[in-house]
Design a protein around this motif. Sequence first.
Motif, PDB file in Angstrom:
ATOM      1  N   PRO A  48      -2.930  -8.244   5.456  1.00  0.00           N
ATOM      2  CA  PRO A  48      -3.664  -6.973   5.486  1.00  0.00           C
ATOM      3  C   PRO A  48      -3.289  -6.076   4.313  1.00  0.00           C
ATOM      4  N   GLY A  49      -4.317  -5.453   3.733  1.00  0.00           N
ATOM      5  CA  GLY A  49      -4.094  -4.502   2.658  1.00  0.00           C
ATOM      6  C   GLY A  49      -4.637  -4.925   1.317  1.00  0.00           C
ATOM      7  N   GLY A  50      -5.023  -6.175   1.156  1.00  0.00           N
ATOM      8  CA  GLY A  50      -5.526  -6.617  -0.138  1.00  0.00           C
ATOM      9  C   GLY A  50      -7.015  -6.401  -0.275  1.00  0.00           C
ATOM     10  N   GLY A  51      -7.772  -7.288   0.314  1.00  0.00           N
ATOM     11  CA  GLY A  51      -9.219  -7.207   0.207  1.00  0.00           C
ATOM     12  C   GLY A  51      -9.684  -7.590  -1.184  1.00  0.00           C
ATOM     13  N   VAL A  52     -10.992  -7.635  -1.384  1.00  0.00           N
ATOM     14  CA  VAL A  52     -11.560  -8.041  -2.668  1.00  0.00           C
ATOM     15  C   VAL A  52     -11.158  -7.076  -3.772  1.00  0.00           C
ATOM     16  N   ALA A  53     -11.172  -5.783  -3.491  1.00  0.00           N
ATOM     17  CA  ALA A  53     -10.960  -4.789  -4.548  1.00  0.00           C
ATOM     18  C   ALA A  53      -9.535  -4.788  -5.080  1.00  0.00           C
ATOM     19  N   TYR A  54      -8.562  -5.085  -4.240  1.00  0.00           N
ATOM     20  CA  TYR A  54      -7.175  -4.909  -4.638  1.00  0.00           C
ATOM     21  C   TYR A  54      -6.349  -6.193  -4.575  1.00  0.00           C
ATOM     22  N   GLY A  55      -6.791  -7.165  -3.786  1.00  0.00           N
ATOM     23  CA  GLY A  55      -5.970  -8.347  -3.558  1.00  0.00           C
ATOM     24  C   GLY A  55      -5.781  -9.210  -4.790  1.00  0.00           C
ATOM     25  N   ASN A  56      -6.812  -9.350  -5.646  1.00  0.00           N
ATOM     26  CA  ASN A  56      -6.717 -10.224  -6.811  1.00  0.00           C
ATOM     27  C   ASN A  56      -6.786  -9.456  -8.126  1.00  0.00           C
ATOM     28  N   ALA A  57      -6.540  -8.153  -8.089  1.00  0.00           N
ATOM     29  CA  ALA A  57      -6.594  -7.342  -9.304  1.00  0.00           C
ATOM     30  C   ALA A  57      -5.442  -7.702 -10.238  1.00  0.00           C
ATOM     31  N   GLN A  58      -5.701  -7.559 -11.539  1.00  0.00           N
ATOM     32  CA  GLN A  58      -4.700  -7.791 -12.572  1.00  0.00           C
ATOM     33  C   GLN A  58      -4.128  -6.453 -13.040  1.00  0.00           C
ATOM     34  N   PRO A  59      -3.011  -6.464 -13.771  1.00  0.00           N
ATOM     35  CA  PRO A  59      -2.394  -5.188 -14.170  1.00  0.00           C
ATOM     36  C   PRO A  59      -3.311  -4.276 -14.973  1.00  0.00           C
ATOM     37  N   TRP A  60      -4.265  -4.838 -15.701  1.00  0.00           N
ATOM     38  CA  TRP A  60      -5.155  -4.021 -16.523  1.00  0.00           C
ATOM     39  C   TRP A  60      -6.364  -3.475 -15.747  1.00  0.00           C
ATOM     40  N   HIS A  61      -6.482  -3.814 -14.492  1.00  0.00           N
ATOM     41  CA  HIS A  61      -7.558  -3.283 -13.661  1.00  0.00           C
ATOM     42  C   HIS A  61      -7.081  -1.980 -13.013  1.00  0.00           C
ATOM     43  N   LEU A  62      -7.724  -0.888 -13.384  1.00  0.00           N
ATOM     44  CA  LEU A  62      -7.323   0.424 -12.886  1.00  0.00           C
ATOM     45  C   LEU A  62      -8.315   0.927 -11.843  1.00  0.00           C
ATOM     46  N   LEU A  63      -7.822   1.791 -10.961  1.00  0.00           N
ATOM     47  CA  LEU A  63      -8.712   2.502 -10.054  1.00  0.00           C
ATOM     48  C   LEU A  63      -9.698   3.327 -10.869  1.00  0.00           C
ATOM     49  N   ASN A  64     -10.914   3.473 -10.356  1.00  0.00           N
ATOM     50  CA  ASN A  64     -11.873   4.326 -11.052  1.00  0.00           C
ATOM     51  C   ASN A  64     -11.964   5.713 -10.414  1.00  0.00           C
ATOM     52  N   SER A  65     -10.961   6.049  -9.598  1.00  0.00           N
ATOM     53  CA  SER A  65     -10.787   7.402  -9.075  1.00  0.00           C
ATOM     54  C   SER A  65      -9.356   7.843  -9.347  1.00  0.00           C
ATOM     55  N   ARG A  66      -9.171   9.137  -9.476  1.00  0.00           N
ATOM     56  CA  ARG A  66      -7.838   9.663  -9.758  1.00  0.00           C
ATOM     57  C   ARG A  66      -6.934   9.521  -8.542  1.00  0.00           C
ATOM     58  N   ALA A  67      -5.635   9.498  -8.799  1.00  0.00           N
ATOM     59  CA  ALA A  67      -4.659   9.298  -7.728  1.00  0.00           C
ATOM     60  C   ALA A  67      -4.809  10.340  -6.623  1.00  0.00           C
ATOM     61  N   ALA A  68      -5.214  11.552  -6.971  1.00  0.00           N
ATOM     62  CA  ALA A  68      -5.332  12.621  -5.978  1.00  0.00           C
ATOM     63  C   ALA A  68      -6.388  12.330  -4.928  1.00  0.00           C
ATOM     64  N   ALA A  69      -7.316  11.422  -5.208  1.00  0.00           N
ATOM     65  CA  ALA A  69      -8.393  11.118  -4.253  1.00  0.00           C
ATOM     66  C   ALA A  69      -8.071   9.943  -3.342  1.00  0.00           C
ATOM     67  N   MET A  70      -6.924   9.295  -3.520  1.00  0.00           N
ATOM     68  CA  MET A  70      -6.716   7.981  -2.927  1.00  0.00           C
ATOM     69  C   MET A  70      -5.747   7.956  -1.748  1.00  0.00           C
ATOM     70  N   SER A  71      -5.418   9.085  -1.190  1.00  0.00           N
ATOM     71  CA  SER A  71      -4.507   9.107  -0.041  1.00  0.00           C
ATOM     72  C   SER A  71      -5.104   8.375   1.154  1.00  0.00           C
ATOM     73  N   ALA A  72      -4.263   7.651   1.872  1.00  0.00           N
ATOM     74  CA  ALA A  72      -4.690   7.016   3.122  1.00  0.00           C
ATOM     75  C   ALA A  72      -4.653   7.980   4.299  1.00  0.00           C
ATOM     76  N   ASP A  73      -4.007   9.114   4.123  1.00  0.00           N
ATOM     77  CA  ASP A  73      -3.796  10.060   5.215  1.00  0.00           C
ATOM     78  C   ASP A  73      -4.763  11.233   5.074  1.00  0.00           C
ATOM     79  N   PRO A  74      -5.703  11.410   6.010  1.00  0.00           N
ATOM     80  CA  PRO A  74      -6.642  12.526   5.902  1.00  0.00           C
ATOM     81  C   PRO A  74      -5.983  13.892   6.016  1.00  0.00           C
ATOM     82  N   ASP A  75      -4.767  13.950   6.560  1.00  0.00           N
ATOM     83  CA  ASP A  75      -4.056  15.215   6.703  1.00  0.00           C
ATOM     84  C   ASP A  75      -3.052  15.464   5.574  1.00  0.00           C
ATOM     85  N   ASP A  76      -2.934  14.522   4.639  1.00  0.00           N
ATOM     86  CA  ASP A  76      -1.945  14.634   3.565  1.00  0.00           C
ATOM     87  C   ASP A  76      -2.573  14.137   2.271  1.00  0.00           C
TER      88      ASP A  76
END
Length: 422
Positions: A38-66
């Motif tokens: 659990p936790g990989g999926g298509v988007a993140y499981g096989n990504a290489q080091p040069w593959h970056l998120l296309n959203s800023r870190a501030a948008a990527m929290s798993a916690d809706p309250d934090d």
Amino acid sequence: MRRTVAVVGGGCSGVLVTRELLRCGEESHVVVIEPDEPGGGVAYGNAQPWHLLNSRAAAMSADPDDPNHFVRWSGAAPADFRPRREYGRYLREVFDEAVAANPGRVGVRRARATRIVPEDGGAAVVLDDGTLVRADHVVLAVGGPTVAPQPFEHPRYIDDPWRPGVLEALPTDRPVLLVGTGLTAVDVALTLTADDRRSAPVVAISRRGLLPLTHTVDAAPPAEPALDDCATLRDVVRAVRSAAGEAGDWRPVVDGMRPYLDQLWTALTPQEQDAFLRHLARTWECHRHRMAPEVAARVVALREAGLLEIRRGGVAAWPGFADYAAVVNCAGPGRLPGAAGPLVGGLLERGLVRLGPHDLGLDIDPAGRLVAADGRVHERLWLIGPLRRGAQWETTAVPEIRAQAHRLATDLRPRPVLAGVA
């Protein structure tokens, strides 16, 4: 009596909804059905080091309250674009921490779900090892449709560029053709040129030949366009263009629209939605889902070096397929039912679910419960993530999926029984 909720899928959607189910429902037992970790999926499981998120870190929290949860975990600045592989590790740690904080409440079945069979008071999930998982509620968190099929043949046609090792095996002295010019094509181009040994170009084609646009290095605060008086698609387009002109940059306006996109989408008539899909959707996606500045700089360098070419044209009429070492399908998700995976395809064939608007996903009610072919709403079958597309529009990114997970878990929270009420 403790209820069981089966979550089918352990990618981003599955992790986020599992976490919320554990937080919001103290009496729930959650069974996650996922063949991989659990936790990989298509988007993140096989990504290489040069593959970056296309959203800023501030948008990527798993916690809706934090909102800063991922920022603290990664040690990033809020405006950074972090590696997707790192985000996969984050999701796995979020999942593991949720499990550890709720001993005895989570089970993981490392298998693939092949069927879902409604039963009185719940449903049974049939696994590929022949066993059953019986649950009071089932949440379908299987990601989006499969890649759109292409109308041609090639001896080295790659329909899944995320299959481990499939790109690294391609020769570097012969050109490679990518079908599509979106974010997937950019990721594939980065992989094919990562070791600086490529001497032949990567050629990416699409009907319009449009690449994703670029984030600015520094984030500007969102600017909401004036949408109150917009009654038609034409009104919305006019308001957005006006606001972008006043702001001097379209990016804050696009970002400012994000909280209202589903409301705008559902307010359009089916005919206007169809017009948007035919004429504006690709342009919108280029503006909405942008490249990180570092990725965009690499794309510019590759084009200047002649190692990446962007062409405009229809795939069926493209000449000289035999000249390419391989053809890689980067066209993005297709329409249902043709792009349904085996599990979703089986649900459609049996009439347990039905296609959503424009065949982009599955039909749901406003709470996210699946709708059967006869129009009946399943009280115990739920959907989260990209397969809500069509019924909703903004349903593929972490902030929206995070909100879906919270609402779904809240809706499943046991309600107290009032004294004297049967």
